[in-house]
Design an enzyme around this catalytic site. Structure first.
Site, PDB file in Angstrom:
ATOM      1  N   HIS A  23       0.845  -1.208   0.000  1.00  0.00           N
ATOM      2  CA  HIS A  23       0.000   0.000   0.000  1.00  0.00           C
ATOM      3  C   HIS A  23       0.874   1.251   0.000  1.00  0.00           C
ATOM      4  CE1 HIS A  23      -4.180  -1.604   1.229  1.00  0.00           C
ATOM      5  NE2 HIS A  23      -3.541  -2.477   0.481  1.00  0.00           N
ATOM      6  N   TYR A  40       3.602   6.544  10.092  1.00  0.00           N
ATOM      7  CA  TYR A  40       2.784   5.404   9.654  1.00  0.00           C
ATOM      8  C   TYR A  40       3.647   4.334   8.978  1.00  0.00           C
ATOM      9  CZ  TYR A  40      -1.445   2.900   8.347  1.00  0.00           C
ATOM     10  OH  TYR A  40      -2.427   1.938   8.253  1.00  0.00           O
ATOM     11  N   TYR A  82      -9.644   5.438   6.742  1.00  0.00           N
ATOM     12  CA  TYR A  82      -9.855   5.759   8.160  1.00  0.00           C
ATOM     13  C   TYR A  82     -10.892   6.879   8.189  1.00  0.00           C
ATOM     14  CZ  TYR A  82      -5.477   3.363   9.569  1.00  0.00           C
ATOM     15  OH  TYR A  82      -4.480   2.435   9.817  1.00  0.00           O
ATOM     16  N   PRO A 133      -4.973   0.617  18.627  1.00  0.00           N
ATOM     17  CA  PRO A 133      -4.648   0.080  17.303  1.00  0.00           C
ATOM     18  C   PRO A 133      -4.717   1.078  16.144  1.00  0.00           C
ATOM     19  CG  PRO A 133      -6.813  -0.685  18.011  1.00  0.00           C
ATOM     20  CD  PRO A 133      -6.228   0.060  19.164  1.00  0.00           C
ATOM     21  N   LYS A 160       0.322  -0.222  15.020  1.00  0.00           N
ATOM     22  CA  LYS A 160       1.715  -0.296  15.459  1.00  0.00           C
ATOM     23  C   LYS A 160       2.107  -1.461  16.362  1.00  0.00           C
ATOM     24  CE  LYS A 160       3.141   3.164  13.239  1.00  0.00           C
ATOM     25  NZ  LYS A 160       3.753   2.772  11.989  1.00  0.00           N
TER      26      LYS A 160
HETATM   27  P1  FAD Z   1       0.989 -11.780  21.572  1.00  0.00           P
HETATM   28  O1  FAD Z   1       0.720 -11.851  20.126  1.00  0.00           O
HETATM   29  O2  FAD Z   1      -0.129 -11.476  22.503  1.00  0.00           O
HETATM   30  O3  FAD Z   1       1.655 -13.166  21.985  1.00  0.00           O
HETATM   31  C1  FAD Z   1       1.861 -13.555  23.323  1.00  0.00           C
HETATM   32  C2  FAD Z   1       1.809 -15.065  23.420  1.00  0.00           C
HETATM   33  O4  FAD Z   1       2.153 -15.475  24.752  1.00  0.00           O
HETATM   34  C3  FAD Z   1       0.416 -15.617  23.141  1.00  0.00           C
HETATM   35  O5  FAD Z   1       0.486 -16.575  22.119  1.00  0.00           O
HETATM   36  C4  FAD Z   1       0.000 -16.224  24.472  1.00  0.00           C
HETATM   37  O6  FAD Z   1      -0.834 -17.366  24.323  1.00  0.00           O
HETATM   38  C5  FAD Z   1       1.345 -16.574  25.092  1.00  0.00           C
HETATM   39  N1  FAD Z   1       1.313 -16.708  26.562  1.00  0.00           N
HETATM   40  C6  FAD Z   1       0.672 -15.906  27.449  1.00  0.00           C
HETATM   41  N2  FAD Z   1       0.829 -16.373  28.707  1.00  0.00           N
HETATM   42  C7  FAD Z   1       1.612 -17.483  28.604  1.00  0.00           C
HETATM   43  C8  FAD Z   1       2.113 -18.417  29.571  1.00  0.00           C
HETATM   44  N3  FAD Z   1       1.844 -18.318  30.874  1.00  0.00           N
HETATM   45  N4  FAD Z   1       2.876 -19.447  29.137  1.00  0.00           N
HETATM   46  C9  FAD Z   1       3.157 -19.590  27.796  1.00  0.00           C
HETATM   47  N5  FAD Z   1       2.674 -18.734  26.850  1.00  0.00           N
HETATM   48  C10 FAD Z   1       1.928 -17.701  27.252  1.00  0.00           C
HETATM   49  N6  FAD Z   1      -0.484  -4.276  15.504  1.00  0.00           N
HETATM   50  C11 FAD Z   1       0.082  -3.816  14.354  1.00  0.00           C
HETATM   51  O7  FAD Z   1       1.306  -3.700  14.298  1.00  0.00           O
HETATM   52  N7  FAD Z   1      -0.651  -3.510  13.243  1.00  0.00           N
HETATM   53  C12 FAD Z   1      -1.991  -3.633  13.251  1.00  0.00           C
HETATM   54  O8  FAD Z   1      -2.621  -3.404  12.201  1.00  0.00           O
HETATM   55  C13 FAD Z   1      -2.635  -4.083  14.456  1.00  0.00           C
HETATM   56  N8  FAD Z   1      -3.972  -4.274  14.516  1.00  0.00           N
HETATM   57  C14 FAD Z   1      -4.507  -4.890  15.601  1.00  0.00           C
HETATM   58  C15 FAD Z   1      -5.861  -5.176  15.565  1.00  0.00           C
HETATM   59  C16 FAD Z   1      -6.429  -5.857  16.634  1.00  0.00           C
HETATM   60  C17 FAD Z   1      -7.883  -6.169  16.561  1.00  0.00           C
HETATM   61  C18 FAD Z   1      -5.632  -6.253  17.762  1.00  0.00           C
HETATM   62  C19 FAD Z   1      -6.242  -7.014  18.920  1.00  0.00           C
HETATM   63  C20 FAD Z   1      -4.302  -5.962  17.812  1.00  0.00           C
HETATM   64  C21 FAD Z   1      -3.725  -5.272  16.728  1.00  0.00           C
HETATM   65  N9  FAD Z   1      -2.376  -4.988  16.717  1.00  0.00           N
HETATM   66  C22 FAD Z   1      -1.825  -4.432  15.592  1.00  0.00           C
HETATM   67  C23 FAD Z   1      -1.531  -5.343  17.862  1.00  0.00           C
HETATM   68  C24 FAD Z   1      -0.790  -6.661  17.704  1.00  0.00           C
HETATM   69  O9  FAD Z   1      -1.696  -7.686  17.368  1.00  0.00           O
HETATM   70  C25 FAD Z   1      -0.031  -7.011  18.996  1.00  0.00           C
HETATM   71  O10 FAD Z   1       0.722  -5.889  19.379  1.00  0.00           O
HETATM   72  C26 FAD Z   1       0.870  -8.221  18.827  1.00  0.00           C
HETATM   73  O11 FAD Z   1       0.115  -9.409  18.851  1.00  0.00           O
HETATM   74  C27 FAD Z   1       1.934  -8.299  19.920  1.00  0.00           C
HETATM   75  O12 FAD Z   1       2.692  -9.468  19.779  1.00  0.00           O
HETATM   76  P2  FAD Z   1       3.345 -10.189  21.029  1.00  0.00           P
HETATM   77  O13 FAD Z   1       4.124 -11.324  20.463  1.00  0.00           O
HETATM   78  O14 FAD Z   1       4.021  -9.205  21.893  1.00  0.00           O
HETATM   79  O15 FAD Z   1       2.117 -10.721  21.905  1.00  0.00           O
HETATM   80  C1  DHB Z   2      -5.608  -2.996  10.456  1.00  0.00           C
HETATM   81  C2  DHB Z   2      -5.531  -2.780  11.809  1.00  0.00           C
HETATM   82  C3  DHB Z   2      -5.232  -1.515  12.283  1.00  0.00           C
HETATM   83  O1  DHB Z   2      -5.138  -1.292  13.602  1.00  0.00           O
HETATM   84  C4  DHB Z   2      -5.007  -0.472  11.403  1.00  0.00           C
HETATM   85  O2  DHB Z   2      -4.728   0.763  11.878  1.00  0.00           O
HETATM   86  C5  DHB Z   2      -5.072  -0.703  10.041  1.00  0.00           C
HETATM   87  C6  DHB Z   2      -5.379  -1.969   9.561  1.00  0.00           C
HETATM   88  C7  DHB Z   2      -5.926  -4.346   9.950  1.00  0.00           C
HETATM   89  O3  DHB Z   2      -6.127  -5.241  10.791  1.00  0.00           O
HETATM   90  O4  DHB Z   2      -6.000  -4.546   8.735  1.00  0.00           O
END
Ligand code: FAD
Ligand code: DHB
Length: 403
Positions: A76, A390, A205, A298, A302
Site C-alpha cells: 500500500h 505510519y 480511516y 490500534p 503499530k
Molecule cells: P501476543 O501476540 O499477545 O503473543 C503472546 C503469546 O504469549 C500468546 O500466544 C499467548 O498465548 C502466550 N502466553 C501468554 N501467557 C503465557 C504463559 N503463561 N505461558 C506460555 N505462553 C503464554 N499491531 C500492528 O502492528 N498492526 C496492526 O494493524 C494491528 N492491529 C490490531 C488489531 C487488533 C484487533 C488487535 C487485537 C491488535 C492489533 N495490533 C496491531 C496489535 C498486535 O496484534 C499485537 O501488538 C501483537 O500481537 C503483539 O505481539 P506479542 O508477540 O508481543 O504478543
Molecule cells: C488494520 C488494523 C489496524 O489497527 C489499522 O490501523 C489498520 C489496519 C488491519 O487489521 O488490517
C-alpha cells in the site's frame, strides 16, 4: 516427575515477538526454547494486526521469512482519511519514499512457526509457564506445565517475556522495580472479517459523527473492517445487518459506501483501546518484549511492528553478550526500546484522538479535529509527519528520522 532442560534464552510466548526473537537468535547461533500455552492451530488462527511497516517487512525478508509476505501481501502506497463526506489521500510513497504491506499477523506467525519447525528447533505448544524464578545466581528458571498436567523446568541464562499483555512475566517483577504508565480509552473497536472485496484499493480511516470506521483488507476477496463501539460492547447487539448498515452510514454516500458488498461475515471480535508502558522493560535476567511491556491503541497499526522492533534490538544485545561477554547492549535495551515506544505512543494517541468520536467532546473539540484534518490536507509538512510515522521509524538506536 520433573524433567529439566537448559538453554541460553527461554522465550515465553509464540506470538510475533517470541517467534521472531527465536528466529533471530537461531540465525546468530544462540540456542532458545519457546514455550506457548495455546495449541498451534489457535496461535495460527488468531486474527489481529494487518499492517506491516516498511522496516518490519525488510527485516522479515532479510532473515528469510518474508518470501510469502512478498508474494501474497498487498503493498500500500498511501491511506485515505475521511471526515464526514470529505476524503483526503496521504501519499506515503511520494512523502517518504516508503510503503507498507498489508499481510495478516497470523500469516507472519505461520511463516515463523514453519521456519522453526523446518529447522527442527524447540517450540512447545500447550505448555504454560506457571512460575518464573528470577532469584540471584547465574541462571533463571521457568516452571512449565504441559497439556497432560506434567511439570518441567527450563533453566536459562536469560528469559524473554514475550507473553503478551496478560502473561506472567511482567507480573513476576516486584512492583517497586517498575513504573507503569497507562491510559484506557472510553471506547473499543468491533472488528470483523468478511468475504467481501475491499471497498477501496487503500485503507480508509473515517471520522464520522456516528463514530470511527476503518476499512482494511486481507486479500482482494476478504475485507477487514473495524467500527468504534462501546467499551463493554456485547457482540450479540451486532447482528450482521447492523454491522453493514452502520458501516454504510459511517462511510456515507460518497462512493465508498456504494462499493460495499455484504459478504459472509466469518469472524467478529471486540478490541479494547488501551495505552500502556512498563519502564524499565527488564528485571535482572528477565527481558520484556512486545505487548508484555507496552500496548498502543490500534489506530496507528503499530502493536506488532513495535513487538518486532523490540526483539530486533534484544537479539542484537544477546548476540553481543554471548559473543563478547559484554552486557553493555543488554543494559541499554530498555532505554533503546523506550525511545521508539514513546514516539509510537505519541503517534497512536494522535491518530486515535484525530479519528474517534469522544463522548466528552464539545463542539469546540470537534472543530479542532476538523481543523487538524484540514491542516493535513493543506500542509505537506503535516501530511509528511503522519506518513513518516505510519510507514515506521527506522530501526536505529534512537529511531531518528532526520539524516
Ligand atoms: P501476543 O501476540 O499477545 O503473543 C503472546 C503469546 O504469549 C500468546 O500466544 C499467548 O498465548 C502466550 N502466553 C501468554 N501467557 C503465557 C504463559 N503463561 N505461558 C506460555 N505462553 C503464554 N499491531 C500492528 O502492528 N498492526 C496492526 O494493524 C494491528 N492491529 C490490531 C488489531 C487488533 C484487533 C488487535 C487485537 C491488535 C492489533 N495490533 C496491531 C496489535 C498486535 O496484534 C499485537 O501488538 C501483537 O500481537 C503483539 O505481539 P506479542 O508477540 O508481543 O504478543
Ligand atoms: C488494520 C488494523 C489496524 O489497527 C489499522 O490501523 C489498520 C489496519 C488491519 O487489521 O488490517
Amino acid at each position: 516427575m520433573i524433567a529439566a532442560a537448559r538453554t541460553q534464552v527461554a522465550i515465553i510466548g509464540a506470538g510475533p515477538a517470541g517467534l521472531m526473537l527465536a528466529h533471530l537468535l537461531h540465525e546468530s547461533g544462540i540456542d532458545s526454547v519457546v514455550v506457548e500455552t495455546r495449541d498451534r492451530a489457535y496461535v495460527e488462527g488468531r486474527v489481529r494486526a494487518g499492517v506491516i511497516e516498511h522496516h518490519t517487512a525488510s527485516l522479515l525478508e532479510e532473515f528469510g521469512v518474508g518470501e510469502r509476505m512478498r508474494r501474497e501481501g498487498l503493498v500500500h502506497r498511501g491511506i485515505e482519511l475521511q471526515f464526514g463526506q470529505e476524503r483526503h489521500r496521504i501519499d506515503f510513497e511520494e512523502l517518504t519514499g516508503r510503503t507498507v504491506t498489508v499481510y495478516g499477523q497470523q500469516e507472519v506467525v505461520k511463516d515463523l512457526i514453519a521456519a522453526r519447525t523446518r529447522a527442527g528447533l524447540e517450540l512447545r505448544f500447550e505448555s504454560e509457564v506457571v512460575a518464573l524464578e528470577l532469584g540471584a545466581g547465574d541462571r533463571a528458571i521457568l516452571r512449565v506445565r504441559d497439556a497432560g498436567g506434567r511439570e518441567t523446568t527450563i533453566a536459562a541464562d536469560f528469559i524473554a517475556g514475550c507473553d503478551g499483555f496478560h502473561g506472567p512475566s511482567r507480573a513476576a517483577i516486584p512492583p517497586s522495580a517498575i513504573t507503569l504508565y497507562e491510559h484506557v480509552f472510553p471506547f473499543a473497536w468491533l472488528g470483523i472479517l468478511a468475504e467481501s472485496p475491499p471497498v477501496s484499493d487503500e485503507l480508509i480511516y473515517a471520522n464520522n459523527e456516528r463514530g470511527f470506521a476503518l476499512v482494511s483488507m486481507r486479500s482482494r476477496t476478504v475485507s477487514r473492517i473495524y467500527l468504534q463501539c462501546r467499551n463493554d460492547e456485547d457482540l450479540a447487539r451486532w447482528p450482521d445487518d447492523r454491522i453493514w448498515a452502520e458501516l454504510r452510514a459511517r462511510l456515507q454516500s460518497d462512493g465508498a459506501a456504494d462499493e460495499i458488498v455484504e459478504g459472509r461475515i466469518f469472524q467478529k471480535g471486540v478490541t479494547p483501546m488501551r495505552s500502556f508502558v512498563c519502564d524499565p522493560m527488564r528485571y535482572g535476567r528477565l527481558f520484556l518484549a512486545g505487548d508484555s511491556a507496552h500496548i498502543v491503541p490500534p489506530t496507528g497499526a503499530k502493536g506488532m511492528n513495535l513487538a518486532i522492533a523490540d526483539v530486533r534490538i534484544l537479539a542484537r544485545a544477546f548476540e553481543s553478550y554471548f559473543a563478547t561477554g559484554s552486557s553493555e547492549r543488554l543494559d541499554r535495551y530498555s532505554q533503546t526500546c523506550l525511545k521508539r515506544i514513546w514516539k509510537t505512543q505519541r503517534f497512536s494517541t494522535y491518530m486515535t484522538g484525530l479519528l474517534h468520536r469522544f463522548e466528552t467532546h464539545t463542539p469546540f473539540d470537534r472543530r479542532v479535529q476538523y481543523a487538524e484534518f484540514d491542516y493535513l490536507r493543506t500542509s505537506r509538512a503535516a501530511a509528511a509527519s503522519l506518513a513518516e510515522s505510519y510507514v515506521g521509524l527506522p530501526f536505529t538506536e534512537d529511531a531518528r528520522v532526520l539524516a
